[in-house]
Design a protein around this motif. Sequence first.
Motif, PDB file in Angstrom:
ATOM      1  N   GLN A 132       0.849  -1.196   0.000  1.00 38.37           N
ATOM      2  CA  GLN A 132       0.000   0.000   0.000  1.00 38.37           C
ATOM      3  C   GLN A 132       0.882   1.241   0.000  1.00 38.37           C
ATOM      4  N   ARG A 133       0.387   2.289  -0.657  1.00 40.20           N
ATOM      5  CA  ARG A 133       1.205   3.494  -0.827  1.00 40.20           C
ATOM      6  C   ARG A 133       1.645   4.109   0.503  1.00 40.20           C
ATOM      7  N   ASN A 134       0.730   4.163   1.483  1.00 40.75           N
ATOM      8  CA  ASN A 134       1.097   4.776   2.770  1.00 40.75           C
ATOM      9  C   ASN A 134       2.229   4.008   3.453  1.00 40.75           C
ATOM     10  N   LEU A 135       2.255   2.694   3.270  1.00 46.12           N
ATOM     11  CA  LEU A 135       3.328   1.864   3.832  1.00 46.12           C
ATOM     12  C   LEU A 135       4.640   2.123   3.103  1.00 46.12           C
ATOM     13  N   ARG A 136       4.555   2.188   1.774  1.00 44.46           N
ATOM     14  CA  ARG A 136       5.764   2.439   0.970  1.00 44.46           C
ATOM     15  C   ARG A 136       6.369   3.789   1.343  1.00 44.46           C
ATOM     16  N   LEU A 137       5.509   4.789   1.477  1.00 48.44           N
ATOM     17  CA  LEU A 137       5.970   6.131   1.851  1.00 48.44           C
ATOM     18  C   LEU A 137       6.625   6.110   3.238  1.00 48.44           C
ATOM     19  N   ALA A 138       5.963   5.472   4.204  1.00 46.02           N
ATOM     20  CA  ALA A 138       6.503   5.409   5.578  1.00 46.02           C
ATOM     21  C   ALA A 138       7.875   4.731   5.599  1.00 46.02           C
ATOM     22  N   ARG A 139       8.023   3.665   4.811  1.00 48.21           N
ATOM     23  CA  ARG A 139       9.305   2.957   4.757  1.00 48.21           C
ATOM     24  C   ARG A 139      10.411   3.857   4.224  1.00 48.21           C
ATOM     25  N   LYS A 140      10.100   4.607   3.173  1.00 47.92           N
ATOM     26  CA  LYS A 140      11.133   5.453   2.568  1.00 47.92           C
ATOM     27  C   LYS A 140      11.470   6.640   3.461  1.00 47.92           C
ATOM     28  N   ILE A 141      10.467   7.204   4.134  1.00 47.84           N
ATOM     29  CA  ILE A 141      10.730   8.309   5.067  1.00 47.84           C
ATOM     30  C   ILE A 141      11.630   7.797   6.202  1.00 47.84           C
ATOM     31  N   ALA A 142      11.353   6.581   6.677  1.00 40.93           N
ATOM     32  CA  ALA A 142      12.179   5.978   7.734  1.00 40.93           C
ATOM     33  C   ALA A 142      13.623   5.771   7.266  1.00 40.93           C
ATOM     34  N   SER A 143      13.799   5.589   5.951  1.00 35.95           N
ATOM     35  CA  SER A 143      15.165   5.384   5.437  1.00 35.95           C
ATOM     36  C   SER A 143      15.839   6.702   5.042  1.00 35.95           C
ATOM     37  N   GLY A 144      15.133   7.822   5.261  1.00 34.62           N
ATOM     38  CA  GLY A 144      15.781   9.120   5.046  1.00 34.62           C
ATOM     39  C   GLY A 144      15.387   9.883   3.791  1.00 34.62           C
ATOM     40  N   ILE A 145      14.389   9.393   3.065  1.00 34.36           N
ATOM     41  CA  ILE A 145      13.926  10.097   1.859  1.00 34.36           C
ATOM     42  C   ILE A 145      12.758  10.999   2.242  1.00 34.36           C
ATOM     43  N   THR A 146      12.721  12.208   1.714  1.00 41.26           N
ATOM     44  CA  THR A 146      11.613  13.116   2.024  1.00 41.26           C
ATOM     45  C   THR A 146      10.369  12.696   1.239  1.00 41.26           C
ATOM     46  N   GLU A 147       9.206  13.134   1.718  1.00 44.81           N
ATOM     47  CA  GLU A 147       7.954  12.823   1.013  1.00 44.81           C
ATOM     48  C   GLU A 147       7.972  13.402  -0.396  1.00 44.81           C
TER      49      GLU A 147
END
Length: 194
Positions: A132-147
């Motif tokens: 799901q998109r919200n999960l993918r976004l949360a994972r990338k933010i946790a790895s240091g990528i901005t929204e």
Amino acid sequence: MKIAITGNIGSGKSTFTKFAEDAKYPVLRADDISKEILENDEKVKVLVIKEFGEKSFNNGKPNKNFLAKEVFNDPIKLQKLELILHPRVIKSIEKSSFEFLKNNRVVFVEAALIYEADMEDMFDYVILITAQRNLRLARKIASGITEDDFCKRELNQISEEEKKKRADFIFSNDTSIEDLKMKFNLLLLTLGIK
């Protein structure tokens, strides 16, 4: 057998690929090959500097921040960089796969842009990892990528829905790493390679 592992940003394709690596299967990563070519291929350096200017490299090393800002803000520039890199990445994958398959029954190739780069015909099977998109976004933010960066990168990828129509196997990665690992093992059993 050549098996591609793909998925949109934050889907978990790298985790899935790591299972293959941990199980001692040969693994190629298109991103790593692309970085290596950008760093070491003198012809590529010349072409990139010609297209994007001297700031593309610092002391002979790719200026990744500068290039990312350039290409993810401008689809035309991204296409120009891909035209330089993709044919060389594809050639490298083909050559390395050929070598690996001399002594192995299977090689796994992780690549985000299987469909975008028209690479699916190179493979016996394409595995799509979805989330799901919200999960993918949360994972990338946790790895240091901005929204903002996440959104820009996502815009350059074909939608998950479209990819689902074209993939041979689809594995959802909305729960746990353990669940995804079970799906990897199921794939091995299904293809008769375990």
